[in-house]
Structures are given as C-alpha cells and as structure tokens.
Design an enzyme around this catalytic site. Structure first.
Site, PDB file in Angstrom:
ATOM      1  N   GLU A   1       7.168  34.167  22.011  1.00 29.41           N
ATOM      2  CA  GLU A   1       8.167  35.168  22.088  1.00 29.41           C
ATOM      3  C   GLU A   1       8.033  36.573  22.829  1.00 29.41           C
ATOM      4  O   GLU A   1       8.474  37.339  23.398  1.00 29.41           O
ATOM      5  CB  GLU A   1       8.227  35.732  20.660  1.00 29.41           C
ATOM      6  CG  GLU A   1      10.171  35.061  20.217  1.00 29.41           C
ATOM      7  CD  GLU A   1      10.724  36.460  18.793  1.00 29.41           C
ATOM      8  OE1 GLU A   1       9.988  36.892  18.640  1.00 29.41           O
ATOM      9  OE2 GLU A   1      11.877  35.628  18.753  1.00 29.41           O
TER      10      GLU A   1
ATOM     11  N   HIS B   1      -2.989  10.846  15.191  1.00 30.55           N
ATOM     12  CA  HIS B   1      -2.047   9.632  14.737  1.00 30.55           C
ATOM     13  C   HIS B   1      -1.067   9.271  14.756  1.00 30.55           C
ATOM     14  O   HIS B   1       0.070   8.372  15.202  1.00 30.55           O
ATOM     15  CB  HIS B   1      -2.499   8.921  13.741  1.00 30.55           C
ATOM     16  CG  HIS B   1      -3.661   8.957  13.216  1.00 30.55           C
ATOM     17  ND1 HIS B   1      -5.006   7.478  12.873  1.00 30.55           N
ATOM     18  CD2 HIS B   1      -5.246   9.921  13.091  1.00 30.55           C
ATOM     19  CE1 HIS B   1      -5.939   7.932  12.797  1.00 30.55           C
ATOM     20  NE2 HIS B   1      -5.924   8.483  12.584  1.00 30.55           N
TER      21      HIS B   1
ATOM     22  N   LYS C   1      22.385  34.473  19.387  1.00 30.90           N
ATOM     23  CA  LYS C   1      23.380  35.163  18.660  1.00 30.90           C
ATOM     24  C   LYS C   1      25.069  35.269  18.828  1.00 30.90           C
ATOM     25  O   LYS C   1      25.596  35.295  18.281  1.00 30.90           O
ATOM     26  CB  LYS C   1      22.427  36.547  18.241  1.00 30.90           C
ATOM     27  CG  LYS C   1      21.073  36.102  17.296  1.00 30.90           C
ATOM     28  CD  LYS C   1      20.461  37.308  16.814  1.00 30.90           C
ATOM     29  CE  LYS C   1      19.037  37.218  16.541  1.00 30.90           C
ATOM     30  NZ  LYS C   1      18.110  38.602  15.993  1.00 30.90           N
TER      31      LYS C   1
HETATM   32  O1  PA5 Z   1       9.357  38.662  16.648  1.00 27.93           O
HETATM   33  C1  PA5 Z   1      10.603  39.695  16.522  1.00 27.93           C
HETATM   34  O2  PA5 Z   1      10.633  40.304  16.425  1.00 27.93           O
HETATM   35  C2  PA5 Z   1      11.079  38.523  16.062  1.00 27.93           C
HETATM   36  O3  PA5 Z   1      11.028  37.484  15.645  1.00 27.93           O
HETATM   37  C3  PA5 Z   1      11.863  38.942  14.948  1.00 27.93           C
HETATM   38  O4  PA5 Z   1      11.258  38.852  13.702  1.00 27.93           O
HETATM   39  C4  PA5 Z   1      13.109  37.765  13.849  1.00 27.93           C
HETATM   40  O5  PA5 Z   1      14.010  38.341  14.644  1.00 27.93           O
HETATM   41  C5  PA5 Z   1      13.262  38.571  12.308  1.00 27.93           C
HETATM   42  O6  PA5 Z   1      14.350  40.140  13.290  1.00 27.93           O
HETATM   43  P1  PA5 Z   1      14.635  40.979  12.120  1.00 27.93           P
HETATM   44  O7  PA5 Z   1      13.306  41.615  10.967  1.00 27.93           O
HETATM   45  O8  PA5 Z   1      15.279  42.320  12.450  1.00 27.93           O
HETATM   46  O9  PA5 Z   1      15.603  39.986  10.916  1.00 27.93           O
END
Ligand code: PA5
Length: 426
Positions: free
Chosen positions: A279, A300, A413
C-alpha cells in the site's frame, strides 16, 4: 538488535547501494517536508501513546478478566498488525491467551459462512468486541460489527452491552464515532496523523494485544530503541541500508521482493509486511511487489519457482534466533537414518537449511539479503516493526511517491458501492 546483510545481494547484482540518496530520503522524512507529511505521526507513536496507555491497559485487563470470546473487528491496517504480532509471539509452548479469552479476528472478508462460524462459536459465551476503523465507514468491519453487536444487544442489558463493546476510531468524525457516542461505548483514538498500516503501536494494536496477554510495555520499548537507530542519519542505520539496497535492486529491473520468514508463527508477519510495502509503494505504476513465504515449508511449493522460475525476484531472509532445548538423540539401530544429526538442536538444523537455501537461490541468480533479529519476543518485535516502517518510508521517498496514502484502494470500493446501490454521502 536488528542487523542486515545487503552485501551478498549487491555483489551478485553488481550494484552499489545509493546511500547518499537514502540519507536524503531519511532527512526529508525527519524534517517532515516530504509527500504525505501529515501522516508521519508513527515516528513518535511509541512516546505519544504513553498518555493513553494506562486507559488501554485498564480496558484490556477488564476484558481479559471477564470475556470468554474477544473479537477484534477490522480490515487492513486495522487488524493486520495485531494479528501478526499475536501470531509472532505465540508458539506451542507459549499460549498468550491461556488465562484470557479466545481472541478472534473478523471484518476483513465478506464471507457469511465465516461470520456464521464466529456467531456459533460465541453462543452461550461472554462475547466482547473491539471494532477498529479509522474512517469508521469501511464496509467489511461495519457489516461484521452489525452482526456481532446484534448478538450482544439481544442477550445483554444496554449497560452490559456498553461494557462489552469498545471502539477504536478516528475521533470526531465517521459513522462509527457517531454510533459509539450514541450508544455510549468506550472509545480509543486512531491518531489523525497515523495511517492504518503504521498504527499497530497505537490503541489499534495495543488494546487487542494487551487483552491477549502481550507485554505491550516491552513492545513499545523495543520500538523506541529501534527508532533511535532507524532514524539515525548514518550509513550504519540498518533501515537505511536495507532501503537503499532494495531500491537499487528495483532500479536494476528486479520488481519483486520475497520475504522469507523462518517459522510458521511468523507467516502473518509476512502479511503485515506485504500490506506495509504494497500500500505504501504500489503507486503511479511503480513500486516493488511484495510477496512472502515461510521456510522451510514453502520451499516445497514456491521453492521450485525461486530456484528456477523467471528471474524477477530478490529475496530477503528474515532470520530470527530461537532457543529451544530440543536436541536430536541417537537411537539404537538408527532405523530412521537420522543419527547423523545427533546432538544438534532444531536451530542448528534450520541454520543449515537456511544457509543452504540462500546458497542455492544465489546460485540460481536470486540476490539475497538477510535481516537478523535475536529472538521472537515483544522487544524484538517492537524493533522489527519500527525497522520496517522506517525502511518502507525511506524506500517510498527514494522511489519518489507518497508512501502514506492509498488512493487506489477506493477504486474497488466505488464500484462495489455502485453495485450495492449505496447512496452517495451515506
Ligand atoms: O493502511 C491503511 O490505511 C488501510 O489499510 C486501512 O487500515 C484499511 O483500509 C482500513 O481502514 P479503516 O481503518 O478506515 O476501516
């Protein structure tokens, strides 16, 4: 104490790591002048959290004493850190939940069957929930929370329900914060300047970990100690060395990094790391693609590819010391043919397997780096978390992207909400 070996990889690839560029990236990070600089609160989270820590611990203790089942609801950075840490610290001989509740995770998939299993498992038990969502609007945890909250609301008085449900969210905004206020649930903050994947040492990770019996003070202590090393503007900084080497490999055309962990209980640490890197660095059609495996299990399966498939990967071995009294004894007749291992511990056998794997993969043309940690305890885990967070941030700046946002996640989303006919602004 975290150490890295990048030399062998650099030699094999014929590269010199660009330490000056890594130092510049680190200086930018420290000065707070780089992209995404409103999300760099993780650099001091280990100190900033001290104000909230007594309340986090008190809440965890209360849950630990009373709950049979404790469900942590969250997705991405809102659950991966806690789950990775919990599994990392667990072993067949150290059951952290022995005296506390069963700790389960939910809200990171959209599977009705999985939800049914959790509902069934909670029947007739004292169920407690910690719902974690910084935005407070993410569908997966919200849906899971609705189903599990319903169980509590149907079986408990409103007062008891207030005891059983704890929310960790962005304070002041979002549906979850509003709901928590309305119902009177205890709330913990996800700091505004800390993104989900950098939040494990806030209440996001610390509350569930404390409920599970983890020594959160030691975790924070390790993180604090590593921060000194990983933010130090010196060529000896291990996070900086690792970041410079992996960026050099990426620039030379090797696009995939395989993190090879050394125990099954560290498999989920690989998942946390994959999110951190994926990310943070998968931006603008650039970035190292992170993958992970566990030795020797996955030798393996993926081992064949690592040795002889497309030459598109470099490998980072995460080597964590272990101290087990088990030693191989000779047996009469040597019917299983293992007496040649007499006197060796599992760690001795693994060391040969790991060294042999590195040598084999190098012979197959894979540049291999190593990251060493002393043992799998809280302090060392705190160190590892900060080590990788800092390396990831330095890498992102070297790559020229904002390592702290994740705008592309909204694509799925938006399309999903369109198909679900969710009204805009809801
Ligand atoms: O690293 C990040 O910001 C994302 O992976 C969020 O943690 C994830 O999308 C969950 O978001 P939220 O905590 O707003 O539900």
């Amino acid at each position: 104490m975290i150490r890295v070996n990048t030399k062998d990889a650099m030699k094999l690839a014929g590269l010199t790591p660009d330490i000056p560029a890594a130092l510049e990236a680190l200086a930018t990070l420290k000065a707070g002048t780089g992209r995404g600089n409103d999300f760099i609160g993780w650099r001091t989270l280990h100190d900033d959290i001290m104000e909230d820590l007594p309340r986090i611990k008190a809440c965890a203790e209360r849950i630990r004493e009373d709950a049979d089942v404790f469900v942590v609801i969250g997705v991405g950075g809102s659950y991966l850190g806690a789950r990775a840490a919990l599994e990392f610290l667990q072993s067949p001989t150290r059951n952290l939940t022995e005296k506390g509740p069963i700790v389960l995770f939910s809200g990171y998939t959209l599977s009705g069957e999985e939800m049914e299993q959790i509902l069934k498992l909670s029947e007739g038990k004292k169920l407690y929930l910690n719902v974690i969502s910084k935005s407070g609007t993410t569908l997966e945890p919200a849906l899971s929370f609705r189903f599990l909250r319903d169980v509590i609301e149907k079986t408990c008085t409103p007062e008891e329900a207030r005891k059983r449900i704890v929310c960790t969210t962005g304070i002041g905004s979002g549906v979850l914060y509003g709901l928590a206020r309305e119902k009177g649930y205890e709330c913990f903050a996800v700091p505004e300047d800390v993104g989900g994947r950098f939040s494990v040492l806030s209440a996001v990770g610390l509350l569930p970990l404390a409920v599970a019996g983890v020594d959160v003070d030691a975790l924070l202590e390790g993180c604090r100690a590593q921060a000194k090393e990983s933010l130090c503007e010196s060529a000896d900084n291990p996070s900086l060395q690792y970041a410079a080497a992996r960026q050099g490999l990426y620039d030379s055309g090797i696009k995939i990094e395989m993190l090879s962990c050394s125990r099954e209980s560290h498999r989920f640490f690989g998942e946390w790391w994959k999110q951190l890197i994926g990310e943070s660095q998968g931006k603008e059609h650039t970035g190292i693609f992170p993958n992970s495996m566990v030795l020797t299990a996955d030798l393996h399966s993926l081992g064949q590819y690592m040795q002889d498939g497309e030459r598109i990967m470099f490998e980072t071995f995460l080597r964590i010391g272990e101290d087990s009294p088990l030693r191989v004894k000779a047996i009469e007749g040597d019917l299983d043919g293992l007496n040649y291992l007499e006197g060796m511990s599992y760690a001795d056998v693994f060391a040969c397997a790991a060294e042999g794997t590195k040598a084999a993969h190098e012979a197959g043309g894979v540049p291999c780096m190593e990251i060493f940690a002393d043992k799998a305890d809280e302090e060392e885990l705190g160190r590892l978390i900060f080590f990788f967070e800092a390396a990831c941030a330095i890498s992102g700046y070297m790559q020229g992207v904002n390592p702290f946002d994740q705008p592309a996640v909204n694509e799925y989303k938006n399309r999903m909400f369109e198909l679900l006919k969710k009204q805009k602004g809801m």
